[in-house]
Scaffold this motif. Structure first.
Motif, PDB file in Angstrom:
ATOM      1  N   PHE A  34       0.893  -1.082   0.005  1.00  0.00           N
ATOM      2  CA  PHE A  34       0.017   0.083   0.042  1.00  0.00           C
ATOM      3  C   PHE A  34       0.743   1.328  -0.014  1.00  0.00           C
ATOM      4  CE2 PHE A  34      -2.773  -2.946   2.010  1.00  0.00           C
ATOM      5  CZ  PHE A  34      -4.203  -2.506   1.341  1.00  0.00           C
ATOM      6  N   ALA A  36       0.407   4.354   0.988  1.00  0.00           N
ATOM      7  CA  ALA A  36      -0.575   4.965   1.887  1.00  0.00           C
ATOM      8  C   ALA A  36      -0.621   6.436   1.701  1.00  0.00           C
ATOM      9  CB  ALA A  36      -0.801   4.453   3.231  1.00  0.00           C
ATOM     10  N   THR A  60      -8.785  -0.220   1.979  1.00  0.00           N
ATOM     11  CA  THR A  60      -8.000  -1.324   2.512  1.00  0.00           C
ATOM     12  C   THR A  60      -8.593  -2.690   2.675  1.00  0.00           C
ATOM     13  OG1 THR A  60      -6.930   0.218   3.863  1.00  0.00           O
ATOM     14  CG2 THR A  60      -6.595  -1.826   4.638  1.00  0.00           C
ATOM     15  N   CYS A  78       0.422  -8.240   3.042  1.00  0.00           N
ATOM     16  CA  CYS A  78       0.223  -6.793   2.667  1.00  0.00           C
ATOM     17  C   CYS A  78       1.345  -5.813   3.863  1.00  0.00           C
ATOM     18  CB  CYS A  78      -1.207  -6.202   3.244  1.00  0.00           C
ATOM     19  SG  CYS A  78      -2.416  -7.400   2.062  1.00  0.00           S
ATOM     20  N   SER A  80       2.506  -1.571   4.212  1.00  0.00           N
ATOM     21  CA  SER A  80       2.070   0.034   3.921  1.00  0.00           C
ATOM     22  C   SER A  80       3.334   0.874   4.378  1.00  0.00           C
ATOM     23  CB  SER A  80       0.802   0.144   5.041  1.00  0.00           C
ATOM     24  OG  SER A  80       0.217   1.405   4.733  1.00  0.00           O
ATOM     25  N   HIS A  98      -7.041   3.115   8.067  1.00  0.00           N
ATOM     26  CA  HIS A  98      -6.129   2.305   7.273  1.00  0.00           C
ATOM     27  C   HIS A  98      -5.467   1.184   8.189  1.00  0.00           C
ATOM     28  CE1 HIS A  98      -3.161   0.830   4.233  1.00  0.00           C
ATOM     29  NE2 HIS A  98      -2.271   1.122   4.711  1.00  0.00           N
ATOM     30  N   THR A  99      -4.840   1.657   9.100  1.00  0.00           N
ATOM     31  CA  THR A  99      -3.874   0.700  10.054  1.00  0.00           C
ATOM     32  C   THR A  99      -5.041  -0.166  10.635  1.00  0.00           C
ATOM     33  OG1 THR A  99      -2.206   2.219  10.122  1.00  0.00           O
ATOM     34  CG2 THR A  99      -2.139   0.526  11.776  1.00  0.00           C
TER      35      THR A  99
END
Length: 135
Positions: A34, A36, A60, A78, A80, A98-99
């Motif tokens: 990602f 981000a 996400t 995945c 980021s 997102h996290t």
């Protein structure tokens, strides 16, 4: 996405993101990274895409779901990398959303550096967001 006028960019987001997911599933990556960046957030002064914090969590989530569909026995890993945005508030909110999406539905093991500061994954996410904004 078109950008600029707000509504058109926002309306394009989910259908275009679904196209990206479809292509990702055809490609079958071994790793998902990602990038981000949160400059597409509506609060960002330069992005002009008008996304909301929850849109980054949604994106996400669907990437994680695709990672599982690609290999149900061992989902694609995945990672980021926080890379941008120009509104500190939007970056913090979006990075947390997102996290939280990244760690949702996973067993959580505290990082040794944060054991004294964080009692659970929500505290860890908040601490990570503070560190990201501070730098």
């Amino acid at each position: 996405m078109t950008g600029g006028d707000g509504k058109q960019s926002y309306d394009q987001f989910k259908p275009r993101w679904q196209y990206v997911i479809d292509q990702m599933e055809k490609f079958r990556p071994d790793l998902i990274i990602f990038s981000a960046g949160f400059d597409a957030h509506g609060a960002d002064p330069l992005g002009n895409c008008w996304l909301k914090t929850e849109d980054f969590a949604w994106a996400t989530d669907i990437v994680k779901e695709a990672a599982i569909r690609i290999n149900p026995e061992k989902p694609v890993p995945c990672v980021s990398i926080l890379e941008g945005g120009y509104s500190l508030g939007a970056i913090s909110e979006s990075a947390v959303a997102h996290t939280q999406s990244l760690i949702k539905d996973r067993s959580f093991e505290k990082a040794s550096n944060y054991e004294s500061k964080c009692s659970d994954e929500n505290d860890l996410v908040k601490e990570m967001a503070k560190l990201a904004v501070a730098k």
